[in-house]
Design an enzyme around this catalytic site. Structure first.
Site, PDB file in Angstrom:
ATOM      1  N   ARG A  44     -34.635   4.531  23.592  1.00  0.00           N
ATOM      2  CA  ARG A  44     -33.797   4.213  22.449  1.00  0.00           C
ATOM      3  C   ARG A  44     -33.099   2.554  22.855  1.00  0.00           C
ATOM      4  O   ARG A  44     -32.704   1.953  22.084  1.00  0.00           O
ATOM      5  CB  ARG A  44     -32.688   5.215  22.333  1.00  0.00           C
ATOM      6  CG  ARG A  44     -33.217   6.262  21.678  1.00  0.00           C
ATOM      7  CD  ARG A  44     -32.266   7.642  21.925  1.00  0.00           C
ATOM      8  NE  ARG A  44     -31.157   7.558  21.671  1.00  0.00           N
ATOM      9  CZ  ARG A  44     -29.872   8.471  22.087  1.00  0.00           C
ATOM     10  NH1 ARG A  44     -30.348   9.044  23.238  1.00  0.00           N
ATOM     11  NH2 ARG A  44     -28.763   8.273  21.885  1.00  0.00           N
ATOM     12  N   LYS A  54     -19.173   4.149  20.498  1.00  0.00           N
ATOM     13  CA  LYS A  54     -19.005   3.687  19.032  1.00  0.00           C
ATOM     14  C   LYS A  54     -18.584   5.002  18.151  1.00  0.00           C
ATOM     15  O   LYS A  54     -17.694   4.627  17.564  1.00  0.00           O
ATOM     16  CB  LYS A  54     -20.263   3.507  18.275  1.00  0.00           C
ATOM     17  CG  LYS A  54     -21.053   2.252  18.972  1.00  0.00           C
ATOM     18  CD  LYS A  54     -22.461   1.895  18.253  1.00  0.00           C
ATOM     19  CE  LYS A  54     -23.568   2.646  18.345  1.00  0.00           C
ATOM     20  NZ  LYS A  54     -24.146   3.030  19.517  1.00  0.00           N
ATOM     21  N   ARG A  96     -28.113  16.636  23.823  1.00  0.00           N
ATOM     22  CA  ARG A  96     -29.061  16.254  22.619  1.00  0.00           C
ATOM     23  C   ARG A  96     -30.466  16.094  23.248  1.00  0.00           C
ATOM     24  O   ARG A  96     -30.829  15.470  24.235  1.00  0.00           O
ATOM     25  CB  ARG A  96     -28.614  15.185  21.983  1.00  0.00           C
ATOM     26  CG  ARG A  96     -27.775  15.159  21.026  1.00  0.00           C
ATOM     27  CD  ARG A  96     -26.762  13.880  20.649  1.00  0.00           C
ATOM     28  NE  ARG A  96     -27.766  12.903  20.294  1.00  0.00           N
ATOM     29  CZ  ARG A  96     -27.126  11.502  20.080  1.00  0.00           C
ATOM     30  NH1 ARG A  96     -25.896  11.396  19.819  1.00  0.00           N
ATOM     31  NH2 ARG A  96     -27.950  10.374  19.730  1.00  0.00           N
ATOM     32  N   ARG A 113     -29.138  -0.989  11.850  1.00  0.00           N
ATOM     33  CA  ARG A 113     -29.695  -0.850  13.149  1.00  0.00           C
ATOM     34  C   ARG A 113     -30.808  -2.030  12.996  1.00  0.00           C
ATOM     35  O   ARG A 113     -31.634  -2.038  14.210  1.00  0.00           O
ATOM     36  CB  ARG A 113     -30.206   0.629  13.262  1.00  0.00           C
ATOM     37  CG  ARG A 113     -29.632   1.100  14.447  1.00  0.00           C
ATOM     38  CD  ARG A 113     -30.297   2.630  14.606  1.00  0.00           C
ATOM     39  NE  ARG A 113     -30.064   3.119  15.696  1.00  0.00           N
ATOM     40  CZ  ARG A 113     -28.862   4.075  16.014  1.00  0.00           C
ATOM     41  NH1 ARG A 113     -28.118   4.060  15.111  1.00  0.00           N
ATOM     42  NH2 ARG A 113     -28.805   4.704  16.948  1.00  0.00           N
ATOM     43  N   ARG A 146     -23.439  13.461  28.805  1.00  0.00           N
ATOM     44  CA  ARG A 146     -22.946  13.727  27.617  1.00  0.00           C
ATOM     45  C   ARG A 146     -23.218  15.033  26.973  1.00  0.00           C
ATOM     46  O   ARG A 146     -24.664  15.181  27.010  1.00  0.00           O
ATOM     47  CB  ARG A 146     -23.453  12.532  26.438  1.00  0.00           C
ATOM     48  CG  ARG A 146     -23.111  12.791  25.029  1.00  0.00           C
ATOM     49  CD  ARG A 146     -23.104  11.502  24.170  1.00  0.00           C
ATOM     50  NE  ARG A 146     -24.224  11.015  23.735  1.00  0.00           N
ATOM     51  CZ  ARG A 146     -24.545   9.752  23.305  1.00  0.00           C
ATOM     52  NH1 ARG A 146     -23.484   9.110  22.798  1.00  0.00           N
ATOM     53  NH2 ARG A 146     -25.678   9.339  22.867  1.00  0.00           N
TER      54      ARG A 146
HETATM   55  P1  ADP Z   1     -27.481   6.655  19.499  1.00  0.00           P
HETATM   56  O1  ADP Z   1     -26.659   5.346  18.857  1.00  0.00           O
HETATM   57  O2  ADP Z   1     -26.806   7.030  20.499  1.00  0.00           O
HETATM   58  O3  ADP Z   1     -28.914   6.441  19.163  1.00  0.00           O
HETATM   59  P2  ADP Z   1     -27.049   8.042  16.945  1.00  0.00           P
HETATM   60  O4  ADP Z   1     -26.237   9.074  16.937  1.00  0.00           O
HETATM   61  O5  ADP Z   1     -26.377   6.769  16.048  1.00  0.00           O
HETATM   62  O6  ADP Z   1     -27.126   7.627  18.397  1.00  0.00           O
HETATM   63  O7  ADP Z   1     -28.498   7.985  16.220  1.00  0.00           O
HETATM   64  C1  ADP Z   1     -29.536   8.960  16.699  1.00  0.00           C
HETATM   65  C2  ADP Z   1     -30.998   8.871  16.006  1.00  0.00           C
HETATM   66  O8  ADP Z   1     -30.797   8.776  14.697  1.00  0.00           O
HETATM   67  C3  ADP Z   1     -31.427   7.124  16.488  1.00  0.00           C
HETATM   68  O9  ADP Z   1     -32.098   7.391  17.637  1.00  0.00           O
HETATM   69  C4  ADP Z   1     -32.519   7.218  15.438  1.00  0.00           C
HETATM   70  O10 ADP Z   1     -33.695   8.322  15.465  1.00  0.00           O
HETATM   71  C5  ADP Z   1     -31.496   7.701  14.073  1.00  0.00           C
HETATM   72  N1  ADP Z   1     -30.875   6.848  13.532  1.00  0.00           N
HETATM   73  C6  ADP Z   1     -29.576   6.956  13.388  1.00  0.00           C
HETATM   74  N2  ADP Z   1     -29.085   5.914  12.410  1.00  0.00           N
HETATM   75  C7  ADP Z   1     -30.092   5.378  12.188  1.00  0.00           C
HETATM   76  C8  ADP Z   1     -30.389   4.096  11.471  1.00  0.00           C
HETATM   77  N3  ADP Z   1     -29.506   3.156  10.725  1.00  0.00           N
HETATM   78  N4  ADP Z   1     -31.767   3.431  11.204  1.00  0.00           N
HETATM   79  C9  ADP Z   1     -32.878   4.093  11.747  1.00  0.00           C
HETATM   80  N5  ADP Z   1     -32.659   5.389  12.552  1.00  0.00           N
HETATM   81  C10 ADP Z   1     -31.511   5.875  12.636  1.00  0.00           C
END
Ligand code: ADP
Length: 217
Positions: free
Chosen positions: A168, A13, A157, A88, A125
């Site tokens: 996740r 993404k 990370r 999300r 990654r």
């Molecule tokens: P990934 O899609 O690989 O999980 P992201 O960088 O999008 O990675 O998100 C990392 C973390 O940030 C998520 O696991 C969550 O804890 C938090 N996060 C990001 N966006 C949201 C959201 N829209 N709602 C709730 N938590 C979020």
């Protein structure tokens, strides 16, 4: 252009949203990047979010909705935006519909990549601790352990460790995957095969957007 990108962790993404945003000259708004920046800066939000993120859980809807609402009202977002990582949950999608009532979404892209492939991708990654650029562990550009863009250090990370990844992916299935049907029902969803090189996937993304644009004219 106002769009969002859905897809499992590691589906690509961030990469595709970044390229598309550059081409369309609109901001790429990644809630994960915003939260990681807050963690790096040690802000109250960052302090609150760090533990939740490391465990692979979701930051509460009301916190995320506030952040995104503010960001979408900044001047650079007036011409459009690409949201990555938000919404999300169905609750976040409903809040987004209210925030954008006057300027609704054009399209929702879903990058489709199976679980076993994303697990493999995430395991290699590496993310720069200075600027957030994402690399693959075997990328020659970071062979000396340094980010060529900022001199920072590409690292795994905390939430890319296997225990957090499993959590996740489970949260994606339970909380985020229902958005696919939600947006399909609204006629906004375009599913795109996310396998192959980033160039191949980007070509598919552009083809889908071209096709939607020409159907609208
Ligand atoms: P990934 O899609 O690989 O999980 P992201 O960088 O999008 O990675 O998100 C990392 C973390 O940030 C998520 O696991 C969550 O804890 C938090 N996060 C990001 N966006 C949201 C959201 N829209 N709602 C709730 N938590 C979020």
């Amino acid at each position: 252009m106002r769009m969002l990108i859905l897809g499992r962790q590691g589906a690509g993404k961030g990469t595709q949203a970044g390229r598309l945003a550059e081409l369309a000259a609109v901001p790429h708004i990644s809630t994960g990047d915003m939260l990681r920046a807050a963690v790096r800066e040690g802000t109250p939000l960052g302090q609150r979010a760090k533990q939740i993120m490391d465990a692979g859980d979701l930051v509460p809807d009301e916190v995320m909705v506030g952040i995104v609402d503010d960001r979408l009202h900044e001047p650079d977002a007036a011409r459009g935006w690409i949201l990555d990582g938000f919404p999300r949950t169905v609750g976040q999608a409903e809040a987004l519909a209210e925030i954008t009532a006057a300027t609704p979404l054009d399209v929702v892209l879903e990058l489709v990549v199976p679980n076993d492939v994303v697990i493999e991708r995430i395991s290699i990654r590496r993310t720069c601790d200075g600027c957030g650029t994402v690399y693959s562990a075997d990328d020659a550009a970071i062979a000396d352990g340094t980010c060529p863009k900022c001199g920072g250090t590409p690292r795994q990370r905390d939430d890319d460790r296997p225990e957090a990844v499993a959590r996740r992916l489970a949260v994606y299935e339970s909380d985020t995957a229902p958005l696919v049907d939600h947006y399909a029902g609204l006629g906004l969803l375009e599913a795109i095969d996310g396998l192959g090189t980033t160039d191949e996937v980007f070509d598919r993304v552009l083809a889908v957007i071209d096709d939607r644009t020409s159907r609208r004219i």
